[in-house]
Scaffold this active site. Sequence first.
Site, PDB file in Angstrom:
ATOM      1  N   MET A 270       9.099 -52.754  25.469  1.00  0.00           N
ATOM      2  CA  MET A 270      10.314 -53.248  24.813  1.00  0.00           C
ATOM      3  C   MET A 270      11.401 -53.505  25.848  1.00  0.00           C
ATOM      4  SD  MET A 270      11.818 -54.086  22.063  1.00  0.00           S
ATOM      5  CE  MET A 270      13.455 -54.782  22.153  1.00  0.00           C
ATOM      6  N   GLU A 271      12.026 -54.668  25.693  1.00  0.00           N
ATOM      7  CA  GLU A 271      12.930 -55.195  26.720  1.00  0.00           C
ATOM      8  C   GLU A 271      14.374 -54.724  26.610  1.00  0.00           C
ATOM      9  OE1 GLU A 271      11.531 -57.075  24.176  1.00  0.00           O
ATOM     10  OE2 GLU A 271      12.977 -58.552  23.444  1.00  0.00           O
ATOM     11  N   ASN A 272      14.653 -53.528  26.057  1.00  0.00           N
ATOM     12  CA  ASN A 272      16.031 -53.033  25.932  1.00  0.00           C
ATOM     13  C   ASN A 272      16.826 -53.309  27.206  1.00  0.00           C
ATOM     14  OD1 ASN A 272      15.005 -51.541  23.564  1.00  0.00           O
ATOM     15  ND2 ASN A 272      13.998 -50.342  25.156  1.00  0.00           N
ATOM     16  N   HIS A 304       6.964 -59.827  31.778  1.00  0.00           N
ATOM     17  CA  HIS A 304       7.429 -60.304  30.468  1.00  0.00           C
ATOM     18  C   HIS A 304       8.723 -59.595  30.060  1.00  0.00           C
ATOM     19  CE1 HIS A 304       6.763 -61.809  26.286  1.00  0.00           C
ATOM     20  NE2 HIS A 304       7.413 -60.700  25.984  1.00  0.00           N
ATOM     21  N   GLU A 305       8.702 -58.274  30.133  1.00  0.00           N
ATOM     22  CA  GLU A 305       9.895 -57.531  29.696  1.00  0.00           C
ATOM     23  C   GLU A 305      11.077 -57.831  30.614  1.00  0.00           C
ATOM     24  OE1 GLU A 305       9.466 -56.492  26.837  1.00  0.00           O
ATOM     25  OE2 GLU A 305       7.275 -56.410  26.891  1.00  0.00           O
TER      26      GLU A 305
END
Length: 881
Positions: A270-272, A304-305
């Site tokens: 997850m890219e938080n 990607h993230e």
Amino acid sequence: MRSETAPAIRLEDYQPPAYRIDTVHLTIRLHPSETEVVSVVSVAPQEGTGAGTPLLLDGDELTLSAVALNGRVLAESAYFVSSDRLEILAPPAEPFELTITTLINPDANTKLMGLYRSSGTYCTQCEAEGFRRITYFLDRPDVLAVYTTRIEASRQDCPVLLANGNPVEAGEIADTDRHFSTWHDPHPKPAYLFALVAGDLARVPDSFRTMSGKHVDLNIFVEHGNEALCGWAMDSLKRSMTWDEETFGLEYDLDVFNIVAVSDFNMGAMENKGLNVFNDKYVLADPETATDQDYANIEAVIAHEYFHNWTGNRITCRDWFQLCLKEGLTVFRDQEFTSDMRSRPVKRIADVRLLKSHQFPEDAGPLAHPVRPRVYHEINNFYTATVYEKGAEVVRMLKTVLGPANFRKGLDLYFERHDGDATTIEAFLACFEDATGTDLGQFALWYEQAGTPVLSVKTEHDPVRGTFSVDLAQEIPPVPGQRKSKPVLMPLRFGLVDENGQDMEPGAVDGIEIAGDVMLLEQARQKVTFSGIPSKPALSLLRGFSAPVRLDQNQSEQDLQHLAAHDGDPFNRWQAVQTLAMRELLRLTHLSRSDEALTPSRSVIDVFGKVLRDRELDPALKALALTLPSEADIAQEIGKDVDPDAIHDARQTFRREIAASHSSALRDALTNSMPSGPYSPDAEPAGMRALGNRALHYFAVSDAENATEIVWDRFRSADNMTDRIACLTLIVHDAMPQKDEALNAYRLRHENNSLAMDKWFMVQATAPGSGTLEHVRALRSDPLFDETNPNRVRALLQSFATGNPTQFARMDGAGFEFIVAAVLELDKRNPQVASRLLTSFRSWRALESQRCALAESALLKISSCEELSRDSRDIIDRTLQ
Ligand code: B3K
Ligand code: ZN
């Protein structure tokens, strides 16, 4: 009685929020079962919002302790509250401050959405709608606020405290054993990008200097003892940062970038903002426990993230219908990164295989939806292959249609125009239109229409006139609930290959617009004529898979053989081999169903011999060309009345024939595909191992007397996971005599490493042959099986349902019943994991009638269940509709 379907959310109903939230100050007092969250938000009515318009905040399983407006406790009559809603009935017309205190229980959070604990570490997952499980909020992506987060926790249990942005202050809390840490994220962001992590974690530090000379602290946090497994992830992160600067001019924008690996996570990562949280499977690697594929996956997911920092975080989505705005574009970007780091053709083939095996069946079944859906009941079910993979294909086509320079111009304009926005696909496309003066109206249909277009092709050569004509027709097969589709703009990269394997230069082209080596098909049907073509060429169409379509071409075997040997486009060389194999597999499947003898065609078997002996072909490409279409691929190609047993028979017969016919070439490939030197996950040695193990896959079923001994010896002497798991798979799937010994040896070696043990479960779950279902059932009671760990559930149950077609679709229906029972149990604990498992039924209607009826009766059990989550209710309703 059955549970209710959640209301439909529709794109056309989008309304901007009535209120803005500009700043959020969170104080989170961590406790395993009673965490207190104090959220101070500054709220302002949007222009046009009438005085006293109620402020409606989202919640999910929340308990409110207190609410105050501008510092004064609100009278109970001034608001309405329930676990999923807080409504301030008549807020002031001027900006105001709201203080909301909630109490939450991280230990009881088995859904792994919101704030939960994984192996003692507190972590959050807020996309898509998890923030509302932490505090009442305007939990929608178009509400962007600046966050300051203070975390308080026991110093002993949680020495590490992390949140988004930059650290600003830390210290002890007087007279307690607790400490605090405050973080500030200056970049306005939607709530889905909020993150917090707290625990006793080891830190692996590094740093990066950006292109403008800014120093960035990089850290990867892992469980103690795993520090040595982070090197590859860190290296991948630094390469991603450099690549984004060099390729798109995009620089990192905070002082720190933190990554945390946790072992219980619903998806990949997850890219938080500034604090990416990862499933540990996409961080931890060493040669002993990770395969070449794991290394490649880590590199891609880290990238990607990281790339989301611009495509997703700096520019985010206006609403969840626009999910592909960030996901399709970011997948495209990570694909390009991998292509630059490794081999472009190998990466392209891998991506297309994934698209065809995951997205095509989705698009052809009851769960089909457009890249940008128009309606949903549960947004978590839309993180799909269509949004991600087809979404990336659409961006790739945009680049093909516009050309690389114009594509870059459009993207530059997008970053310039929309930095800081929550925006839409229309706004994205408008940047390319404005930057290049191109009308993308027809192109935009790719976002709107579900279903994979079929491209039908007929060719004709006129030797007298020296013309070659290609009749092209496109059509999207009917999709339930979708009006008749319109023709899309389809970029078709092509070549006309002469008898020497060279591309011809046609004199003139008539009937279509051509840009370089790309034809732009616009209409439902177009006839293209090339002149100056004296001898009949082999048409190499859809080079590099330039459009995500099914090709209906009926090309001659002679042409395909020619392309398999000579096509200048490596993708289409691979495709030609696959097409030949697929045709033969379809023929053999048909014969198997009518109980006729299966004799594979000599000429097709010989193609595999030629590939094996080709001295020019890159080993990784060779390994891919030698990989037969999977049983699921064959089923998909057959499309209806599918008999998985017949497919399995056909494929095994074909495999054995290759083994029998080419044993010496296989033996050569086996011995010559050992990379020298210490293990490296780079493309070249990985390609050699891929070829060696592919050769072994055939050799294992050859008549060679010592075939099984060779596999067994290699298993025992393997010094890396790639080779070890390849051998174990053969030993187990081909039911070799050493099966139990091999499984025990592997278990003894890896029982303390859960990622390596996931592979052990997966290999057994995907073993063909009767008895596997009973074995999988027994493995569910194994002390190492953990129903609460999503990776373990996926390794055993999801791999069984999606990777073992003959056992899943057993004639007695027991495979379906087993998965249905598992879905119902899992659904109570973790709806996202359950509903994902349920999607393994998506092609049930394509099965032959008896199995189809068994699948339906199993599915009806789910449908009639009284207490089903929103996630599973949505999937079952659509699967059965
Ligand atoms: N954006 C996340 C996925 C969130 C899934 C929520 N159910 C990972 C990614 O695509 O990078
Ligand atoms: Zn993503």
